[in-house]
Design a protein around this motif. Structure first.
Motif, PDB file in Angstrom:
ATOM      1  N   LYS A 130       0.710   0.156   0.298  1.00  0.00           N
ATOM      2  CA  LYS A 130      -0.022   0.993  -0.658  1.00  0.00           C
ATOM      3  C   LYS A 130       0.936   2.005  -1.258  1.00  0.00           C
ATOM      4  CE  LYS A 130      -3.459   2.647   1.748  1.00  0.00           C
ATOM      5  NZ  LYS A 130      -4.711   3.339   2.060  1.00  0.00           N
ATOM      6  N   LEU A 131       0.650   2.391  -2.497  1.00  0.00           N
ATOM      7  CA  LEU A 131       1.467   3.377  -3.195  1.00  0.00           C
ATOM      8  C   LEU A 131       0.604   4.564  -3.573  1.00  0.00           C
ATOM      9  CD1 LEU A 131       4.381   3.709  -4.396  1.00  0.00           C
ATOM     10  CD2 LEU A 131       3.396   2.978  -6.571  1.00  0.00           C
ATOM     11  N   ASP A 132       1.024   5.772  -3.159  1.00  0.00           N
ATOM     12  CA  ASP A 132       0.340   6.999  -3.542  1.00  0.00           C
ATOM     13  C   ASP A 132       0.724   7.325  -4.983  1.00  0.00           C
ATOM     14  OD1 ASP A 132      -0.305   9.765  -3.989  1.00  0.00           O
ATOM     15  OD2 ASP A 132      -0.433  10.052  -1.820  1.00  0.00           O
ATOM     16  N   GLN A 133      -0.259   7.355  -5.879  1.00  0.00           N
ATOM     17  CA  GLN A 133       0.021   7.544  -7.306  1.00  0.00           C
ATOM     18  C   GLN A 133       0.615   8.911  -7.615  1.00  0.00           C
ATOM     19  OE1 GLN A 133      -0.213   5.223  -9.515  1.00  0.00           O
ATOM     20  NE2 GLN A 133      -1.464   3.679  -8.553  1.00  0.00           N
ATOM     21  N   SER A 134       0.239   9.927  -6.859  1.00  0.00           N
ATOM     22  CA  SER A 134       0.691  11.285  -7.170  1.00  0.00           C
ATOM     23  C   SER A 134       2.124  11.548  -6.708  1.00  0.00           C
ATOM     24  CB  SER A 134      -0.250  12.318  -6.542  1.00  0.00           C
ATOM     25  OG  SER A 134      -0.279  12.178  -5.134  1.00  0.00           O
ATOM     26  N   THR A 135       2.547  10.876  -5.627  1.00  0.00           N
ATOM     27  CA  THR A 135       3.878  11.143  -5.072  1.00  0.00           C
ATOM     28  C   THR A 135       4.832   9.960  -5.164  1.00  0.00           C
ATOM     29  OG1 THR A 135       3.260  10.407  -2.833  1.00  0.00           O
ATOM     30  CG2 THR A 135       2.859  12.734  -3.393  1.00  0.00           C
TER      31      THR A 135
ATOM     32  N   ASN B 212      -0.416  -6.157  13.628  1.00  0.00           N
ATOM     33  CA  ASN B 212      -0.746  -5.603  14.945  1.00  0.00           C
ATOM     34  C   ASN B 212      -0.710  -4.076  14.974  1.00  0.00           C
ATOM     35  OD1 ASN B 212      -1.162  -8.106  16.252  1.00  0.00           O
ATOM     36  ND2 ASN B 212       1.037  -8.353  16.533  1.00  0.00           N
ATOM     37  N   GLU B 213      -0.892  -3.465  13.818  1.00  0.00           N
ATOM     38  CA  GLU B 213      -0.893  -2.009  13.726  1.00  0.00           C
ATOM     39  C   GLU B 213      -2.299  -1.533  13.358  1.00  0.00           C
ATOM     40  OE1 GLU B 213       2.826   0.472  12.329  1.00  0.00           O
ATOM     41  OE2 GLU B 213       1.562   0.003  10.616  1.00  0.00           O
ATOM     42  N   ILE B 214      -2.736  -0.476  14.016  1.00  0.00           N
ATOM     43  CA  ILE B 214      -4.023   0.154  13.709  1.00  0.00           C
ATOM     44  C   ILE B 214      -3.734   1.532  13.120  1.00  0.00           C
ATOM     45  CG2 ILE B 214      -6.194   1.041  14.651  1.00  0.00           C
ATOM     46  CD1 ILE B 214      -6.020  -1.081  16.833  1.00  0.00           C
ATOM     47  N   SER B 215      -4.292   1.799  11.963  1.00  0.00           N
ATOM     48  CA  SER B 215      -4.090   3.103  11.335  1.00  0.00           C
ATOM     49  C   SER B 215      -5.415   3.840  11.218  1.00  0.00           C
ATOM     50  CB  SER B 215      -3.465   2.946   9.943  1.00  0.00           C
ATOM     51  OG  SER B 215      -4.356   2.284   9.067  1.00  0.00           O
ATOM     52  N   VAL B 216      -5.345   5.157  11.373  1.00  0.00           N
ATOM     53  CA  VAL B 216      -6.511   6.027  11.207  1.00  0.00           C
ATOM     54  C   VAL B 216      -6.112   7.118  10.235  1.00  0.00           C
ATOM     55  CG1 VAL B 216      -8.224   7.464  12.380  1.00  0.00           C
ATOM     56  CG2 VAL B 216      -7.124   5.596  13.616  1.00  0.00           C
ATOM     57  N   GLU B 217      -6.861   7.231   9.119  1.00  0.00           N
ATOM     58  CA  GLU B 217      -6.515   8.193   8.071  1.00  0.00           C
ATOM     59  C   GLU B 217      -7.747   8.993   7.664  1.00  0.00           C
ATOM     60  OE1 GLU B 217      -2.986   6.013   5.627  1.00  0.00           O
ATOM     61  OE2 GLU B 217      -4.972   5.135   5.414  1.00  0.00           O
ATOM     62  N   TYR B 218      -7.577  10.303   7.612  1.00  0.00           N
ATOM     63  CA  TYR B 218      -8.632  11.211   7.170  1.00  0.00           C
ATOM     64  C   TYR B 218      -8.084  11.940   5.949  1.00  0.00           C
ATOM     65  CZ  TYR B 218     -11.955  15.128   7.398  1.00  0.00           C
ATOM     66  OH  TYR B 218     -12.904  16.076   7.104  1.00  0.00           O
ATOM     67  N   LYS B 219      -8.582  11.561   4.755  1.00  0.00           N
ATOM     68  CA  LYS B 219      -7.995  12.062   3.513  1.00  0.00           C
ATOM     69  C   LYS B 219      -9.084  12.402   2.506  1.00  0.00           C
ATOM     70  CE  LYS B 219      -3.923   9.028   3.774  1.00  0.00           C
ATOM     71  NZ  LYS B 219      -3.159   7.977   3.043  1.00  0.00           N
ATOM     72  N   GLN B 220      -8.656  13.046   1.442  1.00  0.00           N
ATOM     73  CA  GLN B 220      -9.556  13.245   0.303  1.00  0.00           C
ATOM     74  C   GLN B 220      -8.723  13.339  -0.982  1.00  0.00           C
ATOM     75  OE1 GLN B 220     -11.763  16.876   0.293  1.00  0.00           O
ATOM     76  NE2 GLN B 220     -10.063  18.111   1.041  1.00  0.00           N
ATOM     77  N   GLY B 221      -9.355  12.953  -2.110  1.00  0.00           N
ATOM     78  CA  GLY B 221      -8.716  13.057  -3.409  1.00  0.00           C
ATOM     79  C   GLY B 221      -7.448  12.241  -3.537  1.00  0.00           C
ATOM     80  N   ILE B 222      -7.425  11.048  -2.932  1.00  0.00           N
ATOM     81  CA  ILE B 222      -6.225  10.223  -2.953  1.00  0.00           C
ATOM     82  C   ILE B 222      -6.328   9.167  -4.060  1.00  0.00           C
ATOM     83  CG2 ILE B 222      -4.777   8.646  -1.613  1.00  0.00           C
ATOM     84  CD1 ILE B 222      -4.801  11.483  -0.548  1.00  0.00           C
ATOM     85  N   GLU B 223      -5.273   9.053  -4.855  1.00  0.00           N
ATOM     86  CA  GLU B 223      -5.169   8.000  -5.877  1.00  0.00           C
ATOM     87  C   GLU B 223      -4.116   7.005  -5.397  1.00  0.00           C
ATOM     88  OE1 GLU B 223      -6.809   7.730  -8.751  1.00  0.00           O
ATOM     89  OE2 GLU B 223      -7.869   9.652  -8.827  1.00  0.00           O
ATOM     90  N   GLU B 224      -4.548   5.765  -5.121  1.00  0.00           N
ATOM     91  CA  GLU B 224      -3.643   4.791  -4.520  1.00  0.00           C
ATOM     92  C   GLU B 224      -3.714   3.445  -5.241  1.00  0.00           C
ATOM     93  OE1 GLU B 224      -3.450   5.894   0.171  1.00  0.00           O
ATOM     94  OE2 GLU B 224      -5.319   5.033  -0.550  1.00  0.00           O
ATOM     95  N   SER B 225      -2.641   2.656  -5.054  1.00  0.00           N
ATOM     96  CA  SER B 225      -2.609   1.277  -5.537  1.00  0.00           C
ATOM     97  C   SER B 225      -2.141   0.366  -4.408  1.00  0.00           C
ATOM     98  CB  SER B 225      -1.648   1.127  -6.716  1.00  0.00           C
ATOM     99  OG  SER B 225      -2.098   1.845  -7.830  1.00  0.00           O
ATOM    100  N   LEU B 226      -2.659  -0.869  -4.406  1.00  0.00           N
ATOM    101  CA  LEU B 226      -2.185  -1.891  -3.481  1.00  0.00           C
ATOM    102  C   LEU B 226      -1.027  -2.641  -4.130  1.00  0.00           C
ATOM    103  CD1 LEU B 226      -5.442  -3.524  -2.044  1.00  0.00           C
ATOM    104  CD2 LEU B 226      -3.850  -2.034  -0.844  1.00  0.00           C
ATOM    105  N   LEU B 227       0.059  -2.838  -3.361  1.00  0.00           N
ATOM    106  CA  LEU B 227       1.206  -3.610  -3.832  1.00  0.00           C
ATOM    107  C   LEU B 227       1.144  -4.985  -3.162  1.00  0.00           C
ATOM    108  CD1 LEU B 227       3.979  -0.882  -3.445  1.00  0.00           C
ATOM    109  CD2 LEU B 227       2.527  -1.327  -5.425  1.00  0.00           C
TER     110      LEU B 227
END
Length: 314
Positions: A86-91, A100-115
């Motif tokens: 994923k690409l963060d549009q702002s940064t 085999n990786e588990i991610s946990v994310e707590y965010k808000q106001g994120i603009e993202e794209s899938l690559l």
């Protein structure tokens, strides 16, 4: 890569296999096969403001898909096969989710794209808890008080979660099955986080934790200086081995990784002001070699420092 809107990506080859709706439950099972993807996906609202996505995607042609902007939410993602980027549009920062990786994310106001890269075959589960659900269940605020992002490795992911991919979703019992499985995954992941946090703290006494946190504060305030681990260890009066292990356990990054991330984020801020040359920015954030700075920056943000300055000119 080609930029594709969601509607463009899904407009050909989409077949709805099964759709079921009620006031508090929505299930859509779909297959999409076109020039870009061979995608099998199950989208489910298991109850109000809790969503489950089960995704099996073979990428035939590379493309970038911009995601919808997000309000505050908690997202759990489990990668069973392949690699998701994923690409963060702002940064312009790229985030990689490995098999085999588990991610946990707590965010808000994120603009993202899938690559999505040609030849990649990705299988993953994504559970999203929206802001309304988090607010209604106050215990989440005790766990996630601010922006939070953590990953951990689960070598037995396929055995634990492959059943979700193998099931035929044509039964009237799917509502019960999917809700129970979703809650089971949420509980499992939160319990694993709790256990790992307890393990972290068991190796450090209260004074050690205070000194490690002080080390982080020193890095935050003097990131541009040539701060060696030996010097940092002396400043906080904690031996180097304990400092390195404690820092990794508390902040999920080595001291070197944390300092480099901090310097590059600061560099991005300086470049966006368009007040400094690339050489000046590299010195401001502690790099004595402009080539090393440019290499680290492009590796992190997938563009050169001068590209940011060009954008700021527009």
């Amino acid at each position: 890569m080609t930029y594709l809107a969601r509607t463009k990506l899904y407009e050909t080859g989409k077949v709805i296999i099964k759709e079921e709706k009620s006031n508090s439950f929505i299930k859509q099972v779909a297959s999409i096969n076109n020039q870009y993807i061979n995608l099998n996906i199950i989208n489910v609202m298991v109850e109000d403001n809790i969503y489950l996505n089960i995704v099996d995607n073979e990428v035939k042609q590379s493309y970038i898909q911009k995601l919808r902007s997000k309000n505050k939410q908690l997202q759990i993602r489990i990668i069973l096969q392949g690699k998701l980027e994923k690409l963060d549009q702002s940064t312009n920062e790229k985030n990689i989710y490995n098999e085999n990786e588990i991610s946990v994310e707590y965010k808000q106001g994120i603009e993202e794209s899938l690559l999505n890269k040609q030849g990649e075959h990705i299988k993953y589960i994504c559970i999203t808890l929206n802001e309304e659900y988090l607010n209604e269940n106050g215990f989440f605020s005790n766990i996630f008080k601010e922006y939070f992002s953590k990953k951990f490795y689960e070598p037995d992911s396929k055995n634990k979660f492959l059943e979700l991919f193998n099931r035929e979703y044509t039964s009237g019992l799917d509502k019960i099955y999917l809700k129970n499985k979703t809650m089971e995954v949420i509980l499992y992941v939160l319990e694993e986080l709790r256990k790992k946090d307890e393990l972290k703290l068991n190796d450090l006494n209260e004074e050690d934790i205070h000194r490690v946190k002080k080390a982080k504060m020193i890095l935050d305030d003097s990131f541009q200086e040539n701060m060696t681990i030996a010097l940092l260890s002396k400043k906080v009066a904690l031996n180097q081995t304990k400092l390195k292990k404690g820092f990794k356990k508390l902040f999920n990054k080595t001291i070197h990784e944390y300092l480099q991330d901090l310097r590059l984020k600061k560099a991005m801020e300086y470049l966006k002001t368009n007040k400094y040359s690339v050489k000046e920015v590299s010195l401001l954030v502690g790099y004595t070699n402009q080539g090393s700075f440019s290499y680290a920056f492009s590796n992190r943000f997938q563009c050169l420092p001068r590209d940011i300055q060009k954008k700021s000119d527009l």
